[in-house]
Design an enzyme around this catalytic site. Structure first.
Site, PDB file in Angstrom:
ATOM      1  N   ASN A  69       0.811  -1.229   0.000  1.00  0.00           N
ATOM      2  CA  ASN A  69       0.000   0.000   0.000  1.00  0.00           C
ATOM      3  C   ASN A  69       0.844   1.279   0.000  1.00  0.00           C
ATOM      4  O   ASN A  69       0.368   2.326  -0.434  1.00  0.00           O
ATOM      5  CB  ASN A  69      -1.017  -0.005   1.146  1.00  0.00           C
ATOM      6  CG  ASN A  69      -0.392   0.009   2.511  1.00  0.00           C
ATOM      7  OD1 ASN A  69       0.770  -0.356   2.669  1.00  0.00           O
ATOM      8  ND2 ASN A  69      -1.142   0.436   3.501  1.00  0.00           N
TER       9      ASN A  69
ATOM     10  N   GLY B 148       2.286  -5.401   7.964  1.00  0.00           N
ATOM     11  CA  GLY B 148       1.244  -6.210   7.333  1.00  0.00           C
ATOM     12  C   GLY B 148       0.126  -6.460   8.327  1.00  0.00           C
ATOM     13  O   GLY B 148      -0.025  -5.715   9.303  1.00  0.00           O
ATOM     14  N   SER B 149      -0.630  -7.523   8.093  1.00  0.00           N
ATOM     15  CA  SER B 149      -1.798  -7.768   8.946  1.00  0.00           C
ATOM     16  C   SER B 149      -1.384  -8.282  10.322  1.00  0.00           C
ATOM     17  O   SER B 149      -0.299  -8.850  10.492  1.00  0.00           O
ATOM     18  CB  SER B 149      -2.703  -8.808   8.283  1.00  0.00           C
ATOM     19  OG  SER B 149      -2.096 -10.081   8.359  1.00  0.00           O
TER      20      SER B 149
ATOM     21  N   GLY C 172       1.401 -10.973  11.310  1.00  0.00           N
ATOM     22  CA  GLY C 172       2.376 -10.453  12.270  1.00  0.00           C
ATOM     23  C   GLY C 172       2.532 -11.364  13.481  1.00  0.00           C
ATOM     24  O   GLY C 172       3.643 -11.536  14.001  1.00  0.00           O
TER      25      GLY C 172
ATOM     26  N   GLU D 131       4.560  -3.767  12.550  1.00  0.00           N
ATOM     27  CA  GLU D 131       3.618  -2.668  12.359  1.00  0.00           C
ATOM     28  C   GLU D 131       2.415  -3.286  11.657  1.00  0.00           C
ATOM     29  O   GLU D 131       2.514  -3.703  10.509  1.00  0.00           O
ATOM     30  CB  GLU D 131       4.300  -1.579  11.521  1.00  0.00           C
ATOM     31  CG  GLU D 131       3.758  -0.205  11.777  1.00  0.00           C
ATOM     32  CD  GLU D 131       2.473   0.026  11.028  1.00  0.00           C
ATOM     33  OE1 GLU D 131       1.400  -0.042  11.672  1.00  0.00           O
ATOM     34  OE2 GLU D 131       2.525   0.246   9.817  1.00  0.00           O
TER      35      GLU D 131
ATOM     36  N   CYS E 181      -3.198   1.366   6.787  1.00  0.00           N
ATOM     37  CA  CYS E 181      -3.412   0.855   8.144  1.00  0.00           C
ATOM     38  C   CYS E 181      -3.911   1.985   9.042  1.00  0.00           C
ATOM     39  O   CYS E 181      -4.423   1.741  10.120  1.00  0.00           O
ATOM     40  CB  CYS E 181      -2.173   0.189   8.685  1.00  0.00           C
ATOM     41  SG  CYS E 181      -0.748   1.210   8.594  1.00  0.00           S
TER      42      CYS E 181
ATOM     43  N   GLU F 148       8.241   2.977  14.191  1.00  0.00           N
ATOM     44  CA  GLU F 148       9.030   3.279  13.002  1.00  0.00           C
ATOM     45  C   GLU F 148       9.143   4.797  12.891  1.00  0.00           C
ATOM     46  O   GLU F 148       8.491   5.538  13.621  1.00  0.00           O
ATOM     47  CB  GLU F 148       8.324   2.749  11.758  1.00  0.00           C
ATOM     48  CG  GLU F 148       8.074   1.267  11.838  1.00  0.00           C
ATOM     49  CD  GLU F 148       7.988   0.630  10.480  1.00  0.00           C
ATOM     50  OE1 GLU F 148       6.881   0.600   9.927  1.00  0.00           O
ATOM     51  OE2 GLU F 148       9.031   0.176   9.966  1.00  0.00           O
TER      52      GLU F 148
END
Ligand code: UN1
Length: 497
Positions: free
Chosen positions: A154, A230-231, A235, A252, A286, A466
């Protein structure tokens, strides 16, 4: 139609196919008849080769002075700037977001490069007095080693940038595993890393699937750190594997972000924010707004305006400058969003607008879904709790500010949040009481800036952040150094009492 790109892996400074020579296709989500790129279907042997090279390169890269490493990162920023238009067009073609947003994505990478280039001349540690005489105490940041960067589609430039640029300034080497939906953007980014002058082996690119390449990286004993976006579901698996194999890990993951609109809010402003937060990037962020928590007194008026504006949104290919909402990225996303619409209907939510695949005219060749507003949603429904990752927003009515915050917090996630109010006391209470990594006052849930920490609480993250200087804590280890210049054995906790 442009000629499809042939993407390759990049290992030790060479562009090479997967050892198996197998490839996968990447198609334009706005028109799947258009092939954008082919890329290697790599397997664990390709991962082994990349990790070996990155481990070797690490031994010299870690010794390059940080300001010199940072100069190369600065050069990455300059090259991204030079190729911004080309990359933005490619991104819109490859993953579907409107051109203006693709430009924003590349810009986020540029901002990141210039920000971390500055960090190369800081990377501060501490000095502190020792409890003993003639003894010096300090901390220094040291690199972690070989980092596996597993990135989503994304934000194909910004997110790899958030990870790779601080990792490099800190002295780590990289094996980059981009999402299957954006191999072309990842290839150009890697090209830029090498045009910038990074030595061979410092950044390696291995294309392929999560099952084959991602898993092999997680299990590999030569990987010291994994940074994954990611999801939450994936994760959790990444976390379990990294725990078992003792890897440093930054996760994340998902969000179920809400925007609260109080009765005292500037409604026009809140409306603009809601439209951008919910339907920007087709809801595939997200940080996207997937719940609108509306005070009873303004709900009817706000909803009427929201529907009017939603009905005007122009769907189309991201490469068309008039497009406001692009396609979903692939058929799996299309199935996912359609599934959540079934869930919504079965749970008793009311579809006020949208709710269907968009098939008019040219849209029928792409993964388009109508921007959707759901009403009569209550906090315990699945659609109020689970991440949809599409252009779907759920309206939840509340009677008070306290209830709004309680509903906002009532989710397994905690990434972004937003409150529209003119009451300064409420704004500060929201900042204190919202359980999320990011809170916006009078701004939408999307649009984080690169020099501030990015990440979330609960099932969104694992305690790391991050971006900003927080990323340095991910990509370096603290080393504590004591220098005893007394010329004798001094025993801490004993000789000073
Ligand atoms: C993401 O969707 O994973 O804050 C990142 C934002 C963007 C980054 C989103 N700057 O919306």
């Amino acid at each position: 139609m442009t000629t499809p790109m042939t993407c390759l892996n990049y290992i030790d400074g060479n562009w090479i196919p997967a050892q198996s020579k197998d490839t996968i296709e990447s198609r334009n989500p706005a028109d799947w008849r258009e092939l954008v790129a082919t890329f290697p279907r790599s397997s664990p042997v390709d991962v082994d080769a990349a990790v070996e090279v990155a481990s070797r390169a690490y031994q010299s890269w870690r010794l390059v002075p940080a300001p010199a490493r940072a100069e190369l990162v600065h050069r990455v920023g300059e090259l991204l700037l030079q190729r911004k238009e080309e990359l933005s067009h490619l991104m819109s073609q490859e993953m579907g977001k409107p051109l203006a947003e693709s430009r924003g994505d590349v810009q986020e990478g540029i901002d990141c490069a210039f920000y971390y280039a500055g960090e190369g001349r800081r990377l501060f540690g501490q000095t502190t007095p020792s409890e003993l005489g003639n003894k010096f105490a300090m901390t220094v940041r040291v690199p972690v080693g070989v980092c596996a960067l597993i990135t989503p589609w994304n934000f194909p430039i910004a997110i790899p940038g958030w990870k790779a640029l601080p990792a490099l300034v800190c002295g780590n080497t990289i094996v980059f595993k981009p999402a299957r939906d954006t191999p072309a953007c990842a290839t150009i980014l890697t090209e830029i890393f090498y045009e910038a002058g990074l030595p061979a082996g410092v950044v390696n690119l291995v294309h392929g699937s999560g099952e084959e390449v991602g898993r092999a990286l997680l299990e590999h004993s030569g990987i010291d750190l994994v940074s994954f976006t990611g999801s939450s579901q994936t994760g959790a698996e990444v976390g379990a594997t990294c725990g078992r194999t003792y890897k440093r890990l930054c996760l994340e993951m998902g969000g179920k972000n809400a925007q609260v609109v109080m009765e005292d809010a500037d409604l026009d402003l809140a409306l603009e924010g809601a439209l951008w937060g919910a339907f920007g990037t087709t809801g595939q962020r997200c940080t996207a707004t997937s719940r609108l928590i509306l005070h009873r007194e303004i709900k009817a008026e706000f909803t009427a305006q929201l529907l009017e504006q939603t009905s005007k949104l122009r769907l189309g290919s991201g490469t068309d400058p008039d497009t406001e909402v692009g396609p979903l990225v692939n058929s799996a996303q299309m199935k996912r969003v359609s599934h959540y619409l079934e869930v919504a209907r079965s749970e008793g939510a009311k579809v006020l607008i949208g709710g269907e695949v968009a098939r008019e005219g040219e849209l029928k060749h792409g993964y388009f879904f109508q921007p959707t507003v759901l009403d009569r949603v209550t906090p315990e429904m699945g659609i109020a709790r689970e991440e949809i990752f599409g252009p779907v927003v759920a309206l939840i009515e509340v009677n008070s500010f306290e209830e709004a915050i309680a509903v906002l917090n009532d989710t397994p996630y905690g990434l972004s949040s937003s409150v529209y109010t003119r009451d300064v006391n409420r704004a500060f209470q929201a900042m204190r009481d919202i359980e999320a990594g990011i809170t916006y006052i009078n701004g939408p849930t999307i649009g984080a800036e690169v020099h501030l920490p990015f990440g979330g609480v609960k099932q969104t993250g694992n305690g790391h952040r991050e971006a900003g200087s927080a990323a340095l804590d991910v990509f370096t280890e603290w080393k504590t150094v004591y220098v005893d210049f007394s010329g004798r054995l001094q025993r801490a906790q004993i000789d000073n009492r």
